[in-house]
Design a protein around this motif. Structure first.
Motif, PDB file in Angstrom:
ATOM      1  N   VAL A 145       5.483  75.194  21.033  1.00 60.38           N
ATOM      2  CA  VAL A 145       4.960  76.551  21.245  1.00 60.38           C
ATOM      3  C   VAL A 145       6.073  77.481  21.727  1.00 60.38           C
ATOM      4  CG1 VAL A 145       3.454  77.941  22.740  1.00 60.38           C
ATOM      5  CG2 VAL A 145       2.539  75.908  21.612  1.00 60.38           C
ATOM      6  N   LYS A 146       6.877  77.010  22.658  1.00 62.96           N
ATOM      7  CA  LYS A 146       7.968  77.843  23.193  1.00 62.96           C
ATOM      8  C   LYS A 146       8.998  78.189  22.114  1.00 62.96           C
ATOM      9  CE  LYS A 146       7.608  76.441  28.024  1.00 62.96           C
ATOM     10  NZ  LYS A 146       8.143  75.582  29.110  1.00 62.96           N
ATOM     11  N   GLU A 147       9.261  77.258  21.218  1.00 65.46           N
ATOM     12  CA  GLU A 147      10.220  77.515  20.140  1.00 65.46           C
ATOM     13  C   GLU A 147       9.652  78.491  19.103  1.00 65.46           C
ATOM     14  OE1 GLU A 147      13.499  76.574  19.812  1.00 65.46           O
ATOM     15  OE2 GLU A 147      13.157  75.986  21.903  1.00 65.46           O
ATOM     16  N   ILE A 148       8.398  78.264  18.708  1.00 66.61           N
ATOM     17  CA  ILE A 148       7.773  79.152  17.716  1.00 66.61           C
ATOM     18  C   ILE A 148       7.618  80.561  18.281  1.00 66.61           C
ATOM     19  CG2 ILE A 148       5.680  79.607  16.345  1.00 66.61           C
ATOM     20  CD1 ILE A 148       5.283  76.587  16.113  1.00 66.61           C
ATOM     21  N   ALA A 149       7.396  80.656  19.578  1.00 60.34           N
ATOM     22  CA  ALA A 149       7.192  81.958  20.234  1.00 60.34           C
ATOM     23  C   ALA A 149       8.395  82.886  20.074  1.00 60.34           C
ATOM     24  CB  ALA A 149       6.880  81.754  21.709  1.00 60.34           C
ATOM     25  N   LYS A 150       9.549  82.306  19.780  1.00 58.76           N
ATOM     26  CA  LYS A 150      10.770  83.115  19.610  1.00 58.76           C
ATOM     27  C   LYS A 150      10.804  83.824  18.249  1.00 58.76           C
ATOM     28  CE  LYS A 150      13.381  79.799  22.416  1.00 58.76           C
ATOM     29  NZ  LYS A 150      14.353  78.678  22.350  1.00 58.76           N
ATOM     30  N   LEU A 151       9.912  83.442  17.361  1.00 59.24           N
ATOM     31  CA  LEU A 151       9.881  84.023  16.008  1.00 59.24           C
ATOM     32  C   LEU A 151       9.034  85.302  16.040  1.00 59.24           C
ATOM     33  CD1 LEU A 151       9.202  80.684  14.061  1.00 59.24           C
ATOM     34  CD2 LEU A 151      11.430  81.752  14.518  1.00 59.24           C
ATOM     35  N   PRO A 152       9.622  86.465  15.802  1.00 54.70           N
ATOM     36  CA  PRO A 152       8.917  87.731  16.025  1.00 54.70           C
ATOM     37  C   PRO A 152       7.722  88.011  15.111  1.00 54.70           C
ATOM     38  CG  PRO A 152      11.091  88.119  15.047  1.00 54.70           C
ATOM     39  CD  PRO A 152      11.028  86.671  15.414  1.00 54.70           C
ATOM     40  N   HIS A 153       7.715  87.443  13.909  1.00 54.75           N
ATOM     41  CA  HIS A 153       6.622  87.749  12.977  1.00 54.75           C
ATOM     42  C   HIS A 153       5.500  86.705  12.999  1.00 54.75           C
ATOM     43  CE1 HIS A 153      10.061  90.034  11.401  1.00 54.75           C
ATOM     44  NE2 HIS A 153       9.157  90.908  10.997  1.00 54.75           N
ATOM     45  N   VAL A 154       5.678  85.673  13.818  1.00 54.79           N
ATOM     46  CA  VAL A 154       4.666  84.608  13.906  1.00 54.79           C
ATOM     47  C   VAL A 154       3.959  84.711  15.251  1.00 54.79           C
ATOM     48  CG1 VAL A 154       4.277  82.105  13.865  1.00 54.79           C
ATOM     49  CG2 VAL A 154       6.050  83.110  12.418  1.00 54.79           C
TER      50      VAL A 154
END
Length: 232
Positions: A145-154
């Motif tokens: 979750v913490k890694e995906i959270a860095k993706l601005p469009h997701v």
């Protein structure tokens, strides 16, 4: 009223009962009619009975149905999603339930950036560690979750799980509760770009227990459309 519409209403009533039992507002639970492998006329029948949320497992099938169903349908990608199919559904479906890797999330980000849109997703958890199921181990969920959270469009909006197939739905209560608890733990981290408003859990055999344990989306196929015919 048709048989399918009666089935749909019956599921809605059961959701209401489960909400009443657990002190929840039925408005907080959305029923997704899982229409994979079902012909368009059956979808239209259930649509006419009030359904606006449909769940599909395969990208091609969803895209074909999308073109022929009314525009106000919310489409949910609930099956395993391959990275090479992402481009076909980004910007078209209401929610992708089955994100279980950073690799997949990065492809969604790439395609969303191209279209300049935001894509709401759920992180899929394999809560019972079943070898035959997709999804990540719950111990890996926080880091993913913490890694995906860095993706601005997701945009992570919650969690999804497919509980084991059981004869007695009570056997899955522990798993639904664990998913709810995991969502609370993630929410308490206050991670930017992450909300835990959605819990997609519960299917035909156990959705009432799932609702009692906090589900906000339930995915019901057989309970509405009847048994699937895999030979067509």
């Amino acid at each position: 009223m048709t048989v399918l519409q009666e089935n749909y209403n019956c599921v809605l009533k059961n959701i209401e009962e489960a909400c009443k039992k657990s002190g929840r507002d039925p408005k907080d639970v959305t029923l997704i009619a899982v229409s994979k492998t079902k012909p368009l006329e059956m979808l239209r029948d259930v649509y006419d009975g009030g359904a606006r949320h449909f769940g599909e497992n395969k990208v091609q099938e969803m895209c074909e149905k999308m073109e022929q169903m009314p525009e106000d349908v919310n489409w949910h990608m609930i099956g395993h999603l391959q990275t090479n199919k992402v481009k076909y559904i980004v910007g078209k479906c209401a929610l992708i339930h089955s994100v279980d890797s950073l690799h997949l999330a990065k492809e969604i980000e790439k395609q969303a950036a191209k279209q300049n849109c935001e894509v709401p997703i759920l992180v899929e958890i394999n809560i019972a560690n079943e070898e035959t199921k997709f999804g990540i181990d719950r111990t890996e969920a926080m880091n993913l979750v913490k890694e995906i959270a860095k993706l601005p469009h997701v945009k992570i909006q919650g969690l999804m799980t497919i509980a084991p197939y059981v004869e007695d739905p009570e056997q899955n209560r522990q798993y639904f509760h664990q998913i709810w608890q995991l969502s609370v733990d993630i929410k308490n981290q206050n991670i930017d770009n992450v909300t835990m408003d959605i819990l997609s859990m519960g299917m035909t055999g156990d959705y009432m227990v799932a609702v009692e344990e906090g589900a906000t989306l339930v995915r019901v196929g057989t309970g509405i459309f009847g048994e699937r015919n895999y030979n067509i």
